[in-house]
Design a protein around this motif. Sequence first.
Motif, PDB file in Angstrom:
ATOM      1  N   ASP A 158      22.381  19.355  13.510  1.00  0.00           N
ATOM      2  CA  ASP A 158      21.927  20.175  14.641  1.00  0.00           C
ATOM      3  C   ASP A 158      22.912  21.308  14.941  1.00  0.00           C
ATOM      4  N   PHE A 159      23.497  21.856  13.889  1.00  0.00           N
ATOM      5  CA  PHE A 159      24.441  22.969  13.997  1.00  0.00           C
ATOM      6  C   PHE A 159      25.543  22.675  15.019  1.00  0.00           C
ATOM      7  N   THR A 160      26.091  21.465  14.906  1.00  0.00           N
ATOM      8  CA  THR A 160      27.189  21.052  15.769  1.00  0.00           C
ATOM      9  C   THR A 160      28.222  20.294  14.947  1.00  0.00           C
ATOM     10  N   VAL A 161      29.454  20.788  14.936  1.00  0.00           N
ATOM     11  CA  VAL A 161      30.564  20.081  14.302  1.00  0.00           C
ATOM     12  C   VAL A 161      31.780  20.227  15.217  1.00  0.00           C
ATOM     13  N   ASP A 162      32.794  19.445  14.929  1.00  0.00           N
ATOM     14  CA  ASP A 162      34.006  19.558  15.737  1.00  0.00           C
ATOM     15  C   ASP A 162      34.822  20.797  15.373  1.00  0.00           C
ATOM     16  N   TYR A 163      35.089  20.969  14.082  1.00  0.00           N
ATOM     17  CA  TYR A 163      35.943  22.071  13.645  1.00  0.00           C
ATOM     18  C   TYR A 163      35.361  22.734  12.407  1.00  0.00           C
ATOM     19  N   VAL A 164      35.736  24.005  12.227  1.00  0.00           N
ATOM     20  CA  VAL A 164      35.309  24.788  11.076  1.00  0.00           C
ATOM     21  C   VAL A 164      36.555  25.243  10.317  1.00  0.00           C
ATOM     22  N   LEU A 165      36.525  25.079   8.995  1.00  0.00           N
ATOM     23  CA  LEU A 165      37.624  25.499   8.132  1.00  0.00           C
ATOM     24  C   LEU A 165      37.073  26.482   7.107  1.00  0.00           C
ATOM     25  N   THR A 166      37.501  27.744   7.172  1.00  0.00           N
ATOM     26  CA  THR A 166      37.042  28.740   6.214  1.00  0.00           C
ATOM     27  C   THR A 166      38.211  29.595   5.758  1.00  0.00           C
ATOM     28  N   HIS A 167      38.008  30.255   4.616  1.00  0.00           N
ATOM     29  CA  HIS A 167      39.028  31.187   4.128  1.00  0.00           C
ATOM     30  C   HIS A 167      38.817  32.545   4.789  1.00  0.00           C
ATOM     31  N   ARG A 190      30.094  38.238   6.459  1.00  0.00           N
ATOM     32  CA  ARG A 190      28.797  38.456   7.111  1.00  0.00           C
ATOM     33  C   ARG A 190      27.986  37.156   7.161  1.00  0.00           C
ATOM     34  N   TYR A 191      28.043  36.383   6.091  1.00  0.00           N
ATOM     35  CA  TYR A 191      27.387  35.077   6.112  1.00  0.00           C
ATOM     36  C   TYR A 191      27.998  34.189   7.191  1.00  0.00           C
ATOM     37  N   LEU A 192      29.322  34.160   7.258  1.00  0.00           N
ATOM     38  CA  LEU A 192      29.988  33.337   8.260  1.00  0.00           C
ATOM     39  C   LEU A 192      29.684  33.824   9.670  1.00  0.00           C
ATOM     40  N   ASP A 193      29.408  35.116   9.825  1.00  0.00           N
ATOM     41  CA  ASP A 193      29.058  35.638  11.142  1.00  0.00           C
ATOM     42  C   ASP A 193      27.730  35.059  11.619  1.00  0.00           C
ATOM     43  N   TYR A 194      26.794  34.899  10.700  1.00  0.00           N
ATOM     44  CA  TYR A 194      25.529  34.255  11.057  1.00  0.00           C
ATOM     45  C   TYR A 194      25.781  32.820  11.509  1.00  0.00           C
ATOM     46  N   VAL A 195      26.614  32.101  10.755  1.00  0.00           N
ATOM     47  CA  VAL A 195      26.946  30.725  11.122  1.00  0.00           C
ATOM     48  C   VAL A 195      27.622  30.686  12.488  1.00  0.00           C
ATOM     49  N   TYR A 196      28.533  31.614  12.715  1.00  0.00           N
ATOM     50  CA  TYR A 196      29.293  31.687  13.967  1.00  0.00           C
ATOM     51  C   TYR A 196      28.358  31.805  15.173  1.00  0.00           C
ATOM     52  N   ARG A 197      27.292  32.570  15.016  1.00  0.00           N
ATOM     53  CA  ARG A 197      26.367  32.794  16.128  1.00  0.00           C
ATOM     54  C   ARG A 197      25.410  31.624  16.339  1.00  0.00           C
ATOM     55  N   CYS A 198      25.309  30.743  15.340  1.00  0.00           N
ATOM     56  CA  CYS A 198      24.380  29.608  15.445  1.00  0.00           C
ATOM     57  C   CYS A 198      25.060  28.291  15.777  1.00  0.00           C
ATOM     58  N   LEU A 199      26.356  28.218  15.584  1.00  0.00           N
ATOM     59  CA  LEU A 199      27.046  26.929  15.526  1.00  0.00           C
ATOM     60  C   LEU A 199      27.758  26.593  16.841  1.00  0.00           C
ATOM     61  N   ALA A 200      27.705  25.323  17.204  1.00  0.00           N
ATOM     62  CA  ALA A 200      28.511  24.795  18.305  1.00  0.00           C
ATOM     63  C   ALA A 200      29.719  24.102  17.693  1.00  0.00           C
ATOM     64  N   PHE A 201      30.922  24.485  18.122  1.00  0.00           N
ATOM     65  CA  PHE A 201      32.142  23.927  17.542  1.00  0.00           C
ATOM     66  C   PHE A 201      33.276  24.027  18.558  1.00  0.00           C
ATOM     67  N   ARG A 202      34.315  23.250  18.332  1.00  0.00           N
ATOM     68  CA  ARG A 202      35.490  23.275  19.199  1.00  0.00           C
ATOM     69  C   ARG A 202      36.419  24.449  18.868  1.00  0.00           C
ATOM     70  N   ARG A 203      36.723  24.566  17.568  1.00  0.00           N
ATOM     71  CA  ARG A 203      37.709  25.544  17.134  1.00  0.00           C
ATOM     72  C   ARG A 203      37.456  25.873  15.675  1.00  0.00           C
ATOM     73  N   TRP A 204      37.710  27.126  15.301  1.00  0.00           N
ATOM     74  CA  TRP A 204      37.474  27.600  13.936  1.00  0.00           C
ATOM     75  C   TRP A 204      38.812  28.093  13.394  1.00  0.00           C
ATOM     76  N   PHE A 205      39.192  27.591  12.219  1.00  0.00           N
ATOM     77  CA  PHE A 205      40.467  27.971  11.601  1.00  0.00           C
ATOM     78  C   PHE A 205      40.205  28.782  10.331  1.00  0.00           C
ATOM     79  N   VAL A 206      40.948  29.885  10.183  1.00  0.00           N
ATOM     80  CA  VAL A 206      40.727  30.846   9.114  1.00  0.00           C
ATOM     81  C   VAL A 206      42.044  31.156   8.413  1.00  0.00           C
ATOM     82  N   GLY A 207      42.023  31.240   7.088  1.00  0.00           N
ATOM     83  CA  GLY A 207      43.180  31.691   6.326  1.00  0.00           C
ATOM     84  C   GLY A 207      43.014  33.145   5.929  1.00  0.00           C
ATOM     85  N   HIS A 208      43.333  33.501   4.695  1.00  0.00           N
ATOM     86  CA  HIS A 208      42.984  34.756   4.029  1.00  0.00           C
ATOM     87  C   HIS A 208      43.745  36.000   4.478  1.00  0.00           C
ATOM     88  N   TYR A 209      43.959  36.182   5.779  1.00  0.00           N
ATOM     89  CA  TYR A 209      44.402  37.477   6.259  1.00  0.00           C
ATOM     90  C   TYR A 209      45.916  37.611   6.385  1.00  0.00           C
TER      91      TYR A 209
END
Length: 270
Positions: A158-167, A190-209
């Motif tokens: 149901d588009f709900t997780v505790d945490y998101v881990l992406t690069h 851009r794909y992750l932006d769609y997910v971001y607008r649909c998803l319920a989560f506590r915190r999102w962690f990102v690497g890459h930058y």
Amino acid sequence: MNIYITGDTHGTIEAHRILDNVHAFPQLRTLTPEDVVVVLGDFALPWMADEREKEIIAGLAAKPWTTAFIDGNHECFPALASMPTANRWGADVGVIAPNILHLRRGRVYDIGGTTFWCMGGALSIDRAMRVRGVTWFEEEMLSRADEKRGLEALAARDFTVDYVLTHAGPCGAFPENNLPYYYQNDAVARYLDYVYRCLAFRRWFVGHYHKDHAGKRIRLLYQDFVRITPDSDGGVYRDSVVFHGSSRVRLGFTGSRYPVANDDSETEET
């Protein structure tokens, strides 16, 4: 049980952060087989299969904790694809060693009762300086199967997780984390932006930058560590240790392997 999350370790360049740098990460002295250290992409092992890489992989394999990583854009994807598969935390992982695991794209992992949706990949902005099939691989970008798998895994929850881990990070988070506009040209973002607008989560962690920055809902990680302690409510997020390393670690490489980083960094524990 604790889960520690940090940014890119770039193969042989910065693997010491999670292997033996107790000044930056003093918890290394006390981690147990129940603990997990997660790298947010550009783990870059295995790649060259040379003696230094073998030494680092053997060193991590000898540790009591589990090292897990999502893939970034700077990975040897044929090597990752050749790894055997096992089921861990409710989904399939690639196995480099019994305690060195590749968290594959679009899976949801339940670690100690806390759920993590994982998605690797990103656009290499330096791909023009790389060699196709040697230092750059087309698999850095998401396939349609990756995108579909990720959405199906989230729909099942149901588009709900505790945490998101992406690069890569979602475009919507770029302003609050002061990221340059050109990163929005990344189809993964851009794909992750769609997910971001649909998803319920506590915190999102990102690497890459290659940046440490705590936004409102999304945290960029490079040399910082954060700790999550799973509990009955899905986990407690808290800052744990901040690592202040050398600013001279370079972005990417143009030859057949990563460059050698300077070993004159200073550390500070907070």
